[in-house]
Design an enzyme around this catalytic site. Sequence first.
Site, PDB file in Angstrom:
ATOM      1  N   CYS A  18     108.125  33.753  34.363  1.00  0.00           N
ATOM      2  CA  CYS A  18     107.879  32.347  34.650  1.00  0.00           C
ATOM      3  C   CYS A  18     108.243  31.469  33.648  1.00  0.00           C
ATOM      4  CB  CYS A  18     106.731  31.922  35.264  1.00  0.00           C
ATOM      5  SG  CYS A  18     105.304  32.354  34.373  1.00  0.00           S
ATOM      6  N   ASP A  23     105.635  25.837  41.044  1.00  0.00           N
ATOM      7  CA  ASP A  23     104.885  26.049  39.814  1.00  0.00           C
ATOM      8  C   ASP A  23     103.497  25.360  40.120  1.00  0.00           C
ATOM      9  OD1 ASP A  23     103.820  26.385  37.037  1.00  0.00           O
ATOM     10  OD2 ASP A  23     105.766  25.786  36.100  1.00  0.00           O
ATOM     11  N   CYS A  54     100.601  31.046  34.258  1.00  0.00           N
ATOM     12  CA  CYS A  54     100.155  30.952  35.529  1.00  0.00           C
ATOM     13  C   CYS A  54     100.748  31.996  36.446  1.00  0.00           C
ATOM     14  CB  CYS A  54     100.432  29.542  36.014  1.00  0.00           C
ATOM     15  SG  CYS A  54      99.800  28.171  35.345  1.00  0.00           S
ATOM     16  N   ARG A  55     102.274  31.747  36.918  1.00  0.00           N
ATOM     17  CA  ARG A  55     102.608  32.517  37.992  1.00  0.00           C
ATOM     18  C   ARG A  55     102.957  34.183  37.614  1.00  0.00           C
ATOM     19  NH1 ARG A  55     107.498  28.760  39.001  1.00  0.00           N
ATOM     20  NH2 ARG A  55     107.086  28.767  36.898  1.00  0.00           N
ATOM     21  N   SER A  56     103.760  34.215  36.617  1.00  0.00           N
ATOM     22  CA  SER A  56     103.964  35.492  36.264  1.00  0.00           C
ATOM     23  C   SER A  56     102.705  36.538  35.804  1.00  0.00           C
ATOM     24  CB  SER A  56     105.001  35.535  35.026  1.00  0.00           C
ATOM     25  OG  SER A  56     104.773  35.269  33.946  1.00  0.00           O
ATOM     26  N   ASN A  79     104.167  31.723  31.280  1.00  0.00           N
ATOM     27  CA  ASN A  79     103.787  33.007  31.299  1.00  0.00           C
ATOM     28  C   ASN A  79     101.912  32.681  31.178  1.00  0.00           C
ATOM     29  OD1 ASN A  79     103.367  36.010  29.278  1.00  0.00           O
ATOM     30  ND2 ASN A  79     103.342  36.027  31.388  1.00  0.00           N
TER      31      ASN A  79
END
Length: 148
Positions: free
Chosen positions: A8, A123, A13-15, A11
Amino acid sequence: MTRVLFVCLGNICRSPMAEFAFRQLAEAAGRGGEFAVASAATSSWEVGNPVYPPAARLLRRQGIDPAGKRSVQLTRADGALYDHIVGMDASNLRDIRRILGPDAPARVSRLLDWAGEDADVADPWYTGDFDTAWRDVTRGCAALLARL
Ligand code: 4NP
């Protein structure tokens, strides 16, 4: 061993959510040993930083301890190291292909495409909606796991 890298923008939050979700789903399916899973950022903005506190709190509520994770940036060398490089949104895919260069592998994909959805994982750094991000991430990871 199948190597999966989730990517993401930051690196934090999402990934990382996807890295931990995929590992948890694989272990629950008795398939943990089949995979090496990691995550990385397209940007250098958060390199060295831990998982963003709201995302870390969400992960802990899911029984996951993200304490050791630090943001790392995607490098060109990663293109050869992973069987699947999975971005969260269309902007990630553009950045991933730019970093990996002209030989960017066909193994680059967008997470929710695995679930048959032509959609980005929004995001939560900008939306503030970590619960929606978690639902999208786990749905995509479950679909990816089922296909591998
Ligand atoms: P992520 O969210 O890509 O899901 O980790 C972000 C984290 C940090 C920033 C942007 C997005 N940032 O601007 O620092």
